[in-house]
Motif scaffolding. Structure first.
Motif, PDB file in Angstrom:
ATOM      1  N   MET A   1       0.849  -1.169   0.000  1.00  0.00           N
ATOM      2  CA  MET A   1       0.000   0.000   0.000  1.00  0.00           C
ATOM      3  C   MET A   1       0.902   1.242   0.000  1.00  0.00           C
ATOM      4  O   MET A   1       1.939   1.273   0.647  1.00  0.00           O
ATOM      5  CB  MET A   1      -0.897  -0.030   1.235  1.00  0.00           C
ATOM      6  N   ARG A   2       0.465   2.264  -0.721  1.00  0.00           N
ATOM      7  CA  ARG A   2       1.221   3.508  -0.837  1.00  0.00           C
ATOM      8  C   ARG A   2       0.520   4.637  -0.097  1.00  0.00           C
ATOM      9  O   ARG A   2      -0.703   4.681  -0.003  1.00  0.00           O
ATOM     10  CB  ARG A   2       1.359   3.899  -2.302  1.00  0.00           C
ATOM     11  N   CYS A   3       1.306   5.545   0.426  1.00  0.00           N
ATOM     12  CA  CYS A   3       0.793   6.724   1.120  1.00  0.00           C
ATOM     13  C   CYS A   3       0.028   7.590   0.117  1.00  0.00           C
ATOM     14  O   CYS A   3       0.547   7.887  -0.959  1.00  0.00           O
ATOM     15  CB  CYS A   3       1.970   7.504   1.707  1.00  0.00           C
ATOM     16  N   PRO A   4      -1.206   8.015   0.454  1.00  0.00           N
ATOM     17  CA  PRO A   4      -1.972   8.829  -0.482  1.00  0.00           C
ATOM     18  C   PRO A   4      -1.416  10.246  -0.673  1.00  0.00           C
ATOM     19  O   PRO A   4      -1.767  10.921  -1.631  1.00  0.00           O
ATOM     20  CB  PRO A   4      -3.368   8.878   0.147  1.00  0.00           C
ATOM     21  N   VAL A   5      -0.524  10.682   0.208  1.00  0.00           N
ATOM     22  CA  VAL A   5       0.033  12.036   0.108  1.00  0.00           C
ATOM     23  C   VAL A   5       1.309  12.044  -0.722  1.00  0.00           C
ATOM     24  O   VAL A   5       1.436  12.795  -1.686  1.00  0.00           O
ATOM     25  CB  VAL A   5       0.289  12.630   1.517  1.00  0.00           C
ATOM     26  N   CYS A   6       2.275  11.184  -0.381  1.00  0.00           N
ATOM     27  CA  CYS A   6       3.578  11.234  -1.061  1.00  0.00           C
ATOM     28  C   CYS A   6       3.905   9.989  -1.884  1.00  0.00           C
ATOM     29  O   CYS A   6       4.931   9.948  -2.537  1.00  0.00           O
ATOM     30  CB  CYS A   6       4.674  11.467  -0.033  1.00  0.00           C
ATOM     31  N   LYS A   7       3.046   8.985  -1.825  1.00  0.00           N
ATOM     32  CA  LYS A   7       3.180   7.748  -2.611  1.00  0.00           C
ATOM     33  C   LYS A   7       4.312   6.835  -2.158  1.00  0.00           C
ATOM     34  O   LYS A   7       4.664   5.900  -2.855  1.00  0.00           O
ATOM     35  CB  LYS A   7       3.330   8.038  -4.110  1.00  0.00           C
ATOM     36  N   THR A  10       3.734   2.612   3.016  1.00  0.00           N
ATOM     37  CA  THR A  10       3.147   2.966   4.305  1.00  0.00           C
ATOM     38  C   THR A  10       3.884   2.292   5.454  1.00  0.00           C
ATOM     39  O   THR A  10       4.598   1.314   5.268  1.00  0.00           O
ATOM     40  CB  THR A  10       1.662   2.569   4.368  1.00  0.00           C
ATOM     41  N   VAL A  11       3.680   2.841   6.643  1.00  0.00           N
ATOM     42  CA  VAL A  11       4.250   2.301   7.870  1.00  0.00           C
ATOM     43  C   VAL A  11       3.068   1.887   8.743  1.00  0.00           C
ATOM     44  O   VAL A  11       2.119   2.666   8.907  1.00  0.00           O
ATOM     45  CB  VAL A  11       5.107   3.376   8.588  1.00  0.00           C
ATOM     46  N   PRO A  12       3.075   0.667   9.296  1.00  0.00           N
ATOM     47  CA  PRO A  12       1.925   0.208  10.080  1.00  0.00           C
ATOM     48  C   PRO A  12       1.467   1.178  11.174  1.00  0.00           C
ATOM     49  O   PRO A  12       0.276   1.314  11.412  1.00  0.00           O
ATOM     50  CB  PRO A  12       2.408  -1.113  10.685  1.00  0.00           C
ATOM     51  N   ALA A  13       2.377   1.879  11.792  1.00  0.00           N
ATOM     52  CA  ALA A  13       2.011   2.796  12.879  1.00  0.00           C
ATOM     53  C   ALA A  13       1.206   3.993  12.373  1.00  0.00           C
ATOM     54  O   ALA A  13       0.451   4.588  13.148  1.00  0.00           O
ATOM     55  CB  ALA A  13       3.271   3.284  13.591  1.00  0.00           C
ATOM     56  N   PHE A  14       1.347   4.347  11.101  1.00  0.00           N
ATOM     57  CA  PHE A  14       0.670   5.528  10.559  1.00  0.00           C
ATOM     58  C   PHE A  14      -0.277   5.193   9.410  1.00  0.00           C
ATOM     59  O   PHE A  14      -0.734   6.080   8.715  1.00  0.00           O
ATOM     60  CB  PHE A  14       1.703   6.553  10.065  1.00  0.00           C
ATOM     61  N   ARG A  15      -0.548   3.917   9.218  1.00  0.00           N
ATOM     62  CA  ARG A  15      -1.366   3.473   8.101  1.00  0.00           C
ATOM     63  C   ARG A  15      -2.654   4.247   8.011  1.00  0.00           C
ATOM     64  O   ARG A  15      -3.263   4.484   9.019  1.00  0.00           O
ATOM     65  CB  ARG A  15      -1.673   1.989   8.247  1.00  0.00           C
ATOM     66  N   PRO A  16      -3.059   4.754   6.890  1.00  0.00           N
ATOM     67  CA  PRO A  16      -2.578   4.481   5.534  1.00  0.00           C
ATOM     68  C   PRO A  16      -1.474   5.425   5.072  1.00  0.00           C
ATOM     69  O   PRO A  16      -1.204   5.518   3.881  1.00  0.00           O
ATOM     70  CB  PRO A  16      -3.836   4.686   4.687  1.00  0.00           C
ATOM     71  N   PHE A  17      -0.827   6.111   5.996  1.00  0.00           N
ATOM     72  CA  PHE A  17       0.225   7.068   5.642  1.00  0.00           C
ATOM     73  C   PHE A  17       1.597   6.483   5.938  1.00  0.00           C
ATOM     74  O   PHE A  17       1.731   5.468   6.602  1.00  0.00           O
ATOM     75  CB  PHE A  17       0.034   8.378   6.413  1.00  0.00           C
ATOM     76  N   CYS A  22       2.739  13.180   6.851  1.00  0.00           N
ATOM     77  CA  CYS A  22       1.738  12.992   5.798  1.00  0.00           C
ATOM     78  C   CYS A  22       0.329  12.908   6.391  1.00  0.00           C
ATOM     79  O   CYS A  22      -0.625  13.404   5.795  1.00  0.00           O
ATOM     80  CB  CYS A  22       2.056  11.758   4.963  1.00  0.00           C
ATOM     81  N   ALA A  23       0.187  12.315   7.558  1.00  0.00           N
ATOM     82  CA  ALA A  23      -1.115  12.270   8.231  1.00  0.00           C
ATOM     83  C   ALA A  23      -1.579  13.680   8.571  1.00  0.00           C
ATOM     84  O   ALA A  23      -2.756  14.016   8.392  1.00  0.00           O
ATOM     85  CB  ALA A  23      -1.029  11.407   9.486  1.00  0.00           C
ATOM     86  N   ASP A  24      -0.665  14.522   9.029  1.00  0.00           N
ATOM     87  CA  ASP A  24      -1.005  15.913   9.363  1.00  0.00           C
ATOM     88  C   ASP A  24      -1.364  16.716   8.111  1.00  0.00           C
ATOM     89  O   ASP A  24      -2.268  17.554   8.139  1.00  0.00           O
ATOM     90  CB  ASP A  24       0.146  16.588  10.103  1.00  0.00           C
TER      91      ASP A  24
END
Length: 52
Positions: A1-7, A10-17, A22-24
């Motif tokens: 899975m890729r981060c929707p902000v920077c592609k 992803t990291v499990p702790a911040f999923r889907p970011f 990127c979450a902020d």
């Protein structure tokens, strides 16, 4: 899975970011109402009903 902000991946702790940054960024976009769901225009007058 890729981060929707920077592609990046992803990291499990911040999923889907991938990071807190990127979450902020995504939260800021929601708060500035940059995301929207297309649909018919709302009739503002219909939302305000006059009571007798």
């Amino acid at each position: 899975m890729r981060c929707p902000v920077c592609k990046q991946a992803t990291v499990p702790a911040f999923r889907p970011f991938c990071s807190q940054r990127c979450a902020d960024i995504d939260l800021g976009r929601w708060l500035r109402e940059e995301y929207s769901i297309p649909g018919p225009d709302a009739d503002i007058d219909a939302d305000i009903e006059e009571k007798p």
